[in-house]
Design an enzyme around this catalytic site. Sequence first.
Site, PDB file in Angstrom:
ATOM      1  N   GLY A   1       0.826  -1.209   0.000  1.00  0.00           N
ATOM      2  CA  GLY A   1       0.000   0.000   0.000  1.00  0.00           C
ATOM      3  C   GLY A   1       0.852   1.246   0.000  1.00  0.00           C
ATOM      4  O   GLY A   1       1.010   1.896   1.034  1.00  0.00           O
ATOM      5  N   TYR A   2       1.403   1.550  -1.125  1.00  0.00           N
ATOM      6  CA  TYR A   2       2.277   2.724  -1.244  1.00  0.00           C
ATOM      7  C   TYR A   2       1.607   3.818  -2.077  1.00  0.00           C
ATOM      8  O   TYR A   2       1.263   4.880  -1.584  1.00  0.00           O
ATOM      9  CB  TYR A   2       3.594   2.330  -1.911  1.00  0.00           C
ATOM     10  N   SER A   3       1.458   3.545  -3.387  1.00  0.00           N
ATOM     11  CA  SER A   3       0.978   4.571  -4.315  1.00  0.00           C
ATOM     12  C   SER A   3      -0.435   5.006  -3.978  1.00  0.00           C
ATOM     13  O   SER A   3      -1.233   4.231  -3.439  1.00  0.00           O
ATOM     14  CB  SER A   3       0.988   4.032  -5.750  1.00  0.00           C
TER      15      SER A   3
ATOM     16  N   GLU B   1      18.283  -4.642  -2.074  1.00  0.00           N
ATOM     17  CA  GLU B   1      18.779  -5.383  -3.216  1.00  0.00           C
ATOM     18  C   GLU B   1      17.703  -6.269  -3.833  1.00  0.00           C
ATOM     19  O   GLU B   1      17.105  -7.090  -3.163  1.00  0.00           O
ATOM     20  CB  GLU B   1      19.947  -6.244  -2.748  1.00  0.00           C
TER      21      GLU B   1
ATOM     22  N   GLU C   1      11.988   7.372 -16.021  1.00  0.00           N
ATOM     23  CA  GLU C   1      12.427   8.770 -15.929  1.00  0.00           C
ATOM     24  C   GLU C   1      13.002   9.059 -14.541  1.00  0.00           C
ATOM     25  O   GLU C   1      14.014   9.742 -14.412  1.00  0.00           O
ATOM     26  CB  GLU C   1      11.261   9.721 -16.232  1.00  0.00           C
TER      27      GLU C   1
END
Lengths: 377, 500
Positions: free
Chosen positions: B228-230, B345, B487
């Site tokens: 649950g980040y974005s 990593e 980007e």
Amino acid sequence: MDFSYSEEQQMLQESVQKFVMQKYDFYTRGDIIKTEAGYSAENWAMFAELGWLTVPFTEEDGGFGGKAVDLMVMMEEFGKGMLVEPYLSCAIMGGTLIADLGNEEQKGALIPQIMEGAMITAVAYAEQGSRFNSNNVSTSAVASGDDVVLNGAKTAVLGAPNAQTIIVSARESGAATDADGISLFLVDANAAGVSIKAYTTIDGRKAGEVTLTDVRVPATARLGAAGGAAAVLGAVIDRATLAVAAEAVGAMDSLLTKTVEYSKTRKQFGTAIGTFQALQHRMADMFIQCQLARSIVVRAAMILDSDEDAVSKARAVSSAKSRVGKAIRKVGQEAVQIHGGIGVTDELDVGHLFKRVTALDLMFGNAEYHLQRFASL
Amino acid sequence: MPSDGPIFETMGGLSAAEKLSSKRSIFAYQLTPLVLVLNPEKAVLSAEDRVPGARLPGRIEVNCEAIRRLCTIRAKFNVRLANSHSYDTHTTLCHRNRRQTVNADFTAEELAFQAEVREFLANEFPAELKQKVDKRIRLSKDEIVGWQKILYKKGWMAPNWPKEYGGTGWTPTQKYIFSTEMGLVGAPEPTPFGVTMVAPVIMAYGTEEQKQRFLPDILESNVWWCQGYSEPNAGSDLASLKTMAVRDGDDYIVNGNKTWNTYGQYADWIFCLVRTDNSVKKQEGISFLLIDMKSPGITLKPIVLLDGHAEVNEVFFDDVRVPAANLIGEENKGWTYAKVLLTHERTNIAGVPRGKRRLASLKRIAAETDDGFGGTMADNADFKAQLAEVEIELQALEYAELRTLAALSVGKAPGPESSILKIVGTELAQKMDEMTVELAGYNCLPFVPEQFEEGFEGEQMGPGSSAAAALSYFNNRKLSIFGGSNEVQRNIISKAVLGL
């Protein structure tokens, strides 16, 4: 798995780095190019003294026993300095051909001289109709008593104007593109019938168009068996191809460094142009190209030094040269673009690095040629 | 003085020297522990001062001609370099170690490990799963969990965990070998959200109780995690997230919504970044919270992607009560923890093994695909050139990855180089999707996503998996967007590497 250089390779690298830093700045190089010889005899003597000219030769031949990885290490640093001395044509190409094909007498007469810097060789293999195919040889070699008579025209002979001995590929039998029938001959550059039209290349080296008109050489001037030189010539060209790919990796490194530095100091609209994201991403892409080029050259060098078969080695060289060629265009063109107007002037080193890498893309076949060769092998 | 005699004349029964059969091997031999002094007058190469562990005891008489020549060359390097400031201690002439340094060879142990992984995959990777992967049929949750339990049984579920938590404790090279072999046979890596993403954060910042509570179930695949980040307005600029967690007694009350939640429909738990302080810099008011997906107030809304499948979701939190015991580390330190997670990593980020499989499949399909003019696409000059270009790019990428791995192996931290691997790897995968579409021709027109789902019994459209080509092409546009868009990766390179 270990990608670090041995102590000896590090020494080699540092020694070339120091030379380039101390003796080969952009203006000194420019002065050397303007001389008639087009290279510095003093530098050449130093290369001999430093042992650099022995690197391509085996220990059995009295050399350093340098492998592809060692050549890669050196050539990368040469690339940063845009050296114009005929190291590639004389030591790597001519020297290796003599070492790989010559008999004991030929080797004994020439190799020590090359290593001491007393003899410069050049290799005349390309012709107007051959493009990058070294098996396409129209120059003829016809036996005449104990001699062989050579006739034909060679093109783009790197280092020819400086060479005392030119190694010429000529056909003794077979059709124009047959591998069989090609021999290599040691030809005195001053022999009757040899004419050299000298020129300076786009990247500041000396080269020449070599015409052979009834040039008579003794049969003992033949390197290796009659008509059997194609495979070794191809392998030596492959090794030289790896060397120029490594040289390009070094030159591209310089292009990127100089471009990034310039973008930090050049101000427009009141700020350094390096703060513009449109340019930052292009420099990030240049960096990616440099890293991929370096990676695939390391790969090819390792495969050349391995026990893999000739086809695998040729494929590895072609994949590297093709990928490096692609990187060259991107990195070279972007470096000039980001420098702006000053990038297309003769006064800045960036333009000259661009010219050097452009020539390196071309040497021994450009990106498209090697892509095709890779696909066909 | 021996001149043309044998290379070695041993004194004192040197069995080791007998093994050296060529002049060259003198320098290939491990001479470093010895101090070798060359005396050309006596033509004797002697190993002075026996050093423990040295393999050449005593004295060796040598045909010195070749060696003297070589040493002269070496001496020239050394003498020149001795004149410069950095090399003033080179007094010996001939002590260089001629080991082959630059190499991509695995050690004997690593090769044995590779063989073990291959054998394991040959025996244990279920045939029906392999078939489905080859036919591009989506694996069910049960199939994925079943496979992960097989990995767990073998002790290989957590390549990136230390042994104390039940991980493998592998070296970077072992991890590389494992993920390479998995990729080559098409075996799916464990879903990353639990084992790769949340677990390292719990290990690093969680309490002992949290570790006991969560880690074993992750290892055994008993609990499925999602991320649950974005949020709809926090993508590349993740720190501007708005989902609020307000402290209320022993609980937090969470309100807001998360998006791009992969496989949330399977998930038992979600790890979230939530805002716990609105009054400070945006990065400083974020906390790391673990939330049970069965909590009242959570709703899931599937997001259908261009391939017709809903592999991602939007997650809504409506007054969701979360015990404060589920907070990881300190309140308002979540951004720091998340960054650790983001830079943690990731093995196989470049996707080279998968790329190799796909290239082989492209070549096979090209040879089976008519070009419409009597030949096959394998003869098509342009397509051949594209295949060659992709193969070359894979080689460059593989060696870029190996160079990064070699740096990791000697203890260097994973640097911004991984940004290169992400950019190039994803662009290459997308290129291969384009080529698959090109090969499929008209056969990629049918939009029948359900035929690539488990249990489809309708009529198959398009030969083989050709109708999956466009679906995959559409879906994989995500590759250059997720995990830090390409980007953003370029921003990282220009800042962290180029110093812009």
